[in-house]
Design an enzyme around this catalytic site. Structure first.
Site, PDB file in Angstrom:
ATOM      1  N   ARG A  18       0.849  -1.186   0.000  1.00  0.00           N
ATOM      2  CA  ARG A  18       0.000   0.000   0.000  1.00  0.00           C
ATOM      3  C   ARG A  18       0.884   1.236   0.000  1.00  0.00           C
ATOM      4  O   ARG A  18       1.987   1.215   0.522  1.00  0.00           O
ATOM      5  CB  ARG A  18      -0.877   0.011   1.250  1.00  0.00           C
ATOM      6  CG  ARG A  18      -1.848   1.176   1.280  1.00  0.00           C
ATOM      7  CD  ARG A  18      -2.577   1.318   2.615  1.00  0.00           C
ATOM      8  NE  ARG A  18      -3.425   2.495   2.564  1.00  0.00           N
ATOM      9  CZ  ARG A  18      -3.902   3.119   3.631  1.00  0.00           C
ATOM     10  NH1 ARG A  18      -3.639   2.683   4.834  1.00  0.00           N
ATOM     11  NH2 ARG A  18      -4.667   4.187   3.497  1.00  0.00           N
ATOM     12  N   HIS A  19       0.353   2.325  -0.515  1.00  0.00           N
ATOM     13  CA  HIS A  19       1.125   3.573  -0.466  1.00  0.00           C
ATOM     14  C   HIS A  19       1.407   3.975   0.965  1.00  0.00           C
ATOM     15  O   HIS A  19       0.730   3.570   1.895  1.00  0.00           O
ATOM     16  CB  HIS A  19       0.409   4.701  -1.202  1.00  0.00           C
ATOM     17  CG  HIS A  19      -0.944   5.017  -0.638  1.00  0.00           C
ATOM     18  ND1 HIS A  19      -1.125   5.746   0.498  1.00  0.00           N
ATOM     19  CD2 HIS A  19      -2.168   4.657  -1.065  1.00  0.00           C
ATOM     20  CE1 HIS A  19      -2.424   5.844   0.748  1.00  0.00           C
ATOM     21  NE2 HIS A  19      -3.076   5.186  -0.184  1.00  0.00           N
TER      22      HIS A  19
ATOM     23  N   THR B  97      -7.159  12.808   1.752  1.00  0.00           N
ATOM     24  CA  THR B  97      -7.549  13.185   0.397  1.00  0.00           C
ATOM     25  C   THR B  97      -8.522  14.364   0.506  1.00  0.00           C
ATOM     26  O   THR B  97      -8.984  14.705   1.593  1.00  0.00           O
ATOM     27  CB  THR B  97      -8.188  11.994  -0.333  1.00  0.00           C
ATOM     28  OG1 THR B  97      -9.150  11.416   0.541  1.00  0.00           O
ATOM     29  CG2 THR B  97      -7.143  10.949  -0.671  1.00  0.00           C
TER      30      THR B  97
ATOM     31  N   ARG C  67       0.289   9.259  -5.078  1.00  0.00           N
ATOM     32  CA  ARG C  67       0.883   8.744  -3.847  1.00  0.00           C
ATOM     33  C   ARG C  67       1.380   7.316  -4.015  1.00  0.00           C
ATOM     34  O   ARG C  67       2.334   6.901  -3.363  1.00  0.00           O
ATOM     35  CB  ARG C  67      -0.098   8.855  -2.688  1.00  0.00           C
ATOM     36  CG  ARG C  67      -1.390   8.101  -2.846  1.00  0.00           C
ATOM     37  CD  ARG C  67      -2.319   8.381  -1.669  1.00  0.00           C
ATOM     38  NE  ARG C  67      -3.592   7.690  -1.780  1.00  0.00           N
ATOM     39  CZ  ARG C  67      -4.656   8.144  -2.446  1.00  0.00           C
ATOM     40  NH1 ARG C  67      -4.591   9.305  -3.072  1.00  0.00           N
ATOM     41  NH2 ARG C  67      -5.773   7.459  -2.470  1.00  0.00           N
TER      42      ARG C  67
ATOM     43  N   HIS D 100      -3.523   0.323  -3.461  1.00  0.00           N
ATOM     44  CA  HIS D 100      -4.334   1.032  -2.466  1.00  0.00           C
ATOM     45  C   HIS D 100      -4.893   0.069  -1.426  1.00  0.00           C
ATOM     46  O   HIS D 100      -5.030  -1.119  -1.690  1.00  0.00           O
ATOM     47  CB  HIS D 100      -5.513   1.710  -3.152  1.00  0.00           C
ATOM     48  CG  HIS D 100      -5.119   2.773  -4.126  1.00  0.00           C
ATOM     49  ND1 HIS D 100      -4.904   4.079  -3.745  1.00  0.00           N
ATOM     50  CD2 HIS D 100      -4.893   2.719  -5.456  1.00  0.00           C
ATOM     51  CE1 HIS D 100      -4.578   4.788  -4.823  1.00  0.00           C
ATOM     52  NE2 HIS D 100      -4.559   3.991  -5.868  1.00  0.00           N
ATOM     53  N   ASP D 101      -5.319   0.618  -0.289  1.00  0.00           N
ATOM     54  CA  ASP D 101      -5.845  -0.244   0.773  1.00  0.00           C
ATOM     55  C   ASP D 101      -7.063  -1.062   0.324  1.00  0.00           C
ATOM     56  O   ASP D 101      -7.123  -2.272   0.564  1.00  0.00           O
ATOM     57  CB  ASP D 101      -6.144   0.534   2.069  1.00  0.00           C
ATOM     58  CG  ASP D 101      -7.005   1.770   1.866  1.00  0.00           C
ATOM     59  OD1 ASP D 101      -7.296   2.134   0.709  1.00  0.00           O
ATOM     60  OD2 ASP D 101      -7.381   2.395   2.885  1.00  0.00           O
TER      61      ASP D 101
END
Ligand SMILES: *[C@@H]1O[C@H](CO)[C@@H](O)[C@H](O)[C@H]1NC(C)=O
Ligand SMILES: *[C@@H]1O[C@H](CO)[C@@H](O)[C@H](O)[C@H]1NC(C)=O
Ligand SMILES: *[C@@H]1O[C@H](CO)[C@@H](O)[C@H](O)[C@H]1NC(C)=O
Ligand SMILES: *[C@@H]1O[C@H](CO)[C@@H](O)[C@H](O)[C@H]1NC(C)=O
Ligand SMILES: *[C@@H]1O[C@H](CO)[C@@H](O)[C@H](O)[C@H]1NC(C)=O
Ligand SMILES: *[C@@H]1O[C@H](CO)[C@@H](O)[C@H](O)[C@H]1NC(C)=O
Ligand SMILES: *[C@@H]1O[C@H](CO)[C@@H](O)[C@H](O)[C@H]1NC(C)=O
Ligand SMILES: *[C@@H]1O[C@H](CO)[C@@H](O)[C@H](O)[C@H]1NC(C)=O
Ligand SMILES: *[C@@H]1O[C@H](CO)[C@@H](O)[C@H](O)[C@H]1NC(C)=O
Ligand SMILES: CC(=O)N[C@H]1CO[C@H](CO)[C@@H](O)[C@@H]1O
Length: 426
Positions: A59-60, A66, A136, A315-316
Site C-alpha cells: 500500500r502507499h 484526500t 501517492r 491502495h488499501d
C-alpha cells in the site's frame, strides 16, 4: 533442505515515504487508527527454510487526507474554533490550531527489502516494479526503488516499469462499476458509538454543535496529524481508549463491507491480481478474464516471468479485495454493524493490522526437499505475519503450502470469479 532458488511476489499499498511509514517512536502499539495507522509489523519476520521468489504487494505510504476528508476535517475544526470559550483548559490548543499536514522524510522500505532478499538479486535480475497511477502510489513505488538502490550501494537499480492508468481496468485498482458501499454499516455504527462522544464534547464546548460524523473526522485528524508530524497530535487526547477501539471498528466495518467478504462484488476485484500471481509463481502466461490488461500481461517487457522479485504498489481497498479473493482473514461470522464483540475473540479482521499505511503482502516461493523429490512451496506474509492458509490443503503449522495445492485453492480466481466480474457491469 537444500537452498535452491527464491521467487518473491509482493503487493502492497503505498510504501511510506512519509513518517507514517513506520510507527513513530513515541507511539504505542494498537493505536486503533484503522487504515490511517502508521505501519507496524504484526509479527517479527522469520525467514523460511529457503526462498526462491518473492512477490510483494504494498500500500502507499502515509498520506495527507484526500480532498474529501480534508474538507470535512476543516469544517469540524472550524466549528470548534468558532466557540467563544472552552470549558476545559486542555482544549485551549484548539483556538490556535492550524491545519497543516505536510509530508516528511523518505523512509527506506526498499532498503529493508534489499536487506531481507539480497540473495535473490543479481545484475540481470533486479526487482520488477509496477504501480497504479495515483501520485501517492507512484511516489511510494519510486521511493522504494531509490531505497533499494541506495541499500545496494547503487549496484542494483530497479525502475518503476509499469504504471497502470487508473481510469481503465487494472489489477492494482478496483474498478467494478456495480460495487456497493459500506455506508449502511458504518453509518449504523457511528450513530451508536458517536452519540456519547458528541454529547460529551458538545457539553464541554457549548455552541460547537458537533455531529457524530464531525467526531469521526476529528479522530481521523488525530491520526493524520500524528503521522505527518511523527508525534502524537493534541487531538488524540480528546478520546479515550474505548472510543479508539470504536473508531477502529468503524474502519474494520468499512473495509469488510467495501471490498472485503461483506461486499458481494468486493473479492472479485482481487481476482486479476491473483491470476497474475499464479502466473508468476508457476512461470506460465496469465490466464484471466477479469480486470487484467491482456496487452500488458502478454508482453515480456511489461509482464516478465523470469524474475525473482516483483513489487507492486496499490491502495488499501485493493489489498483488501486481494486478501479476500485469496481467502485470507476469512471470518466465521460477518462483522455486526451494531456490536463489535459479536464475533468475540475470533475476529482477525482488524484494519490497522490489515492495511495500515505501507501495508504489504509478500508471497515467498521456495524449493524444498521434503522428500526425495524437489517440490515447490509458498508462504504468504501480511505485514510480516505468516498467514495460516487453512484453505490450502496440506499446509504446515509454519504456513508453508505446496504450490500446486495453493493454485487449486484459488478456484474462485482461476474460474474468473464465478460470474461476479460480469455482475460488475450488468
Ligand atoms: C465559523 O464562523 C465563521 C465566521 O462567523 C463562519 O463564516 C463559519 O461558517 C463558521 N463555521 C462553522 C463551521 O460554523
Ligand atoms: C493563541 O495565539 C495568540 C496570539 O498569537 C496568543 O496570544 C495566545 O496565547 C495563543 N493561545 C494559546 C492557547 O496558545
Ligand atoms: C529472461 O529470460 C530471457 C530468455 O529466456 C532472457 O533473455 C532474459 O535475459 C531473462 N531476463 C532476466 C531478467 O533474467
Ligand atoms: C472494464 O472491463 C469491463 C468488461 O470486462 C468493461 O465493461 C468496462 O467498461 C471496463 N472499464 C473500463 C474503465 O475500461
Ligand atoms: C442496512 O443494514 C441493516 C442492518 O445491518 C440491514 O438490516 C438493512 O437491510 C441494510 N439496508 C440496506 C439498504 O442495505
Ligand atoms: C446543529 O447542526 C445541525 C446539523 O448537524 C443543524 O441542523 C442545526 O441547525 C445546528 N444547530 C445550531 C444551533 O446551529
Ligand atoms: C492496456 O494498457 C495499455 C497500455 O497502458 C493501454 O494502451 C490499453 O488501452 C489498455 N487496454 C485496456 C483494454 O484498457
Ligand atoms: C470461535 O471459533 C470457534 C472454533 O472455530 C467456534 O467454535 C466458536 O463458535 C467461535 N466463536 C464465535 C463467537 O464465533
Ligand atoms: C484459463 O481459465 C479458464 C477459466 O477462466 C479455463 O477454462 C481454461 O482452461 C484456462 N486455460 C488454461 C490454459 O489454463
Ligand atoms: C519523501 C521523498 O523523498 N519523496 C520523494 C519520493 O519520490 C518522488 C519522485 O517520484 C519525489 O518527488 C519525492 O520527493
Amino acid at each position: 533442505m537444500d537452498f535452491r532458488r527464491w521467487v518473491l511476489v509482493g503487493v502492497g499499498t503505498c510504501v511510506a515515504l512519509l513518517p507514517g511509514n513506520y510507527y513513530p517512536s513515541n507511539m504505542v502499539d494498537n493505536q486503533n487508527w484503522g487504515a490511517y495507522s502508521p505501519y507496524l509489523p504484526v509479527a517479527e519476520y522469520v525467514a523460511p527454510p529457503e526462498r526462491c521468489e518473492i512477490t510483494q504487494l504494498q500500500r502507499h505510504g502515509a498520506r495527507d487526507p484526500t480532498a474529501g476528508p480534508a474538507a470535512k476535517i476543516a469544517i469540524a475544526v472550524s466549528k470548534l474554533q468558532n466557540v467563544s470559550t472552552y470549558g476545559d483548559s486542555s482544549l485551549d490548543f484548539i483556538r490556535n490550531f492550524t491545519l497543516d499536514l505536510g509530508t516528511n522524510d523518505l523512509v527506506p522500505f526498499g532498503a529493508e527489502a534489499y536487506a531481507r532478499y539480497r540473495e535473490l538479486v543479481s545484475a540481470d535480475n533486479v526487482p520488477f516494479v509496477r504501480a497504479s497511477s495515483s501520485d501517492r502510489v507512484v511516489m511510494s513505488a519510486t521511493n522504494w526503488t531509490y531505497g533499494f538502490s541506495a541499500a545496494s550501494g547503487l549496484r542494483f537499480n530497479p525502475i518503476l516499469s509499469v504504471i497502470f492508468d487508473e481510469s481503465a481496468n487494472d489489477t492494482l485498482r478496483n474498478s467494478c462499476d456495480n460495487i456497493g458501499s459500506s455506508d449502511n454499516q458504518t453509518d449504523t455504527w457511528i450513530a451508536i458509538y458517536g452519540q456519547p462522544i458528541v454529547q460529551r464534547l458538545n457539553s464541554a464546548i457549548p455552541g460547537a454543535n458537533l455531529s457524530s460524523t464531525d467526531v469521526y473526522d476529528l479522530m481521523a485528524l488525530c491520526a493524520f496529524e500524528s503521522v505527518a508530524t511523527d508525534s502524537i497530535s493534541d487531538w488524540c487526547g480528546l478520546f479515550d481508549d474505548e472510543e479508539w477501539r470504536d473508531f477502529e471498528y468503524e474502519m474494520d466495518l468499512d473495509k469488510y463491507y467495501s471490498t472485503g467478504y461483506g461486499q458481494p462484488l468486493g473479492p472479485v476485484e482481487g481476482v486479476g491480481y491473483i491470476n497474475e500471481l499464479i502466473a508468476r509463481l508457476t512461470s506460465r502466461p496469465v490466464n484471466d478474464t477479469t480486470q487484467s490488461n491482456s496487452t500488458l500481461d502478454q508482453s515480456s517487457v511489461t509482464f516478465p516471468l523470469n524474475r525473482t522479485i516483483y513489487a507492486d504498489f496499490s491502495h488499501d481497498d485493493q489489498l483488501i479485495a486481494i486478501y479476500s479473493a485469496m481467502g485470507l482473514f476469512k471470518q466465521t461470522t460477518p462483522l455486526d454493524p451494531t456490536n463489535p464483540s459479536s464475533s468475540g475473540s475470533n475476529r482477525t479482521w482488524i484494519t490497522s493490522q490489515l492495511v495500515p499505511f505501507s501495508a504489504r503482502m509478500v508471497v515467498e516461493k521456495m524449493q524444498c526437499q521434503y522428500s526425495s523429490q524437489d517440490s515447490e512451496y509458498i508462504r504468504v506474509l501480511v505485514n510480516d505475519a505468516v498467514q495460516p492458509l487453512n484453505f490450502c490443503a496440506g499446509v504446515t503449522e509454519d504456513g508453508i503450502c505446496g504450490l500446486p495445492a495453493f493454485v487449486r485453492s484459488q478456484s474462485y480466481s482461476t474460474s474468473g470469479g464465478n460470474g461476479d466480474w460480469q455482475r460488475c457491469f450488468q
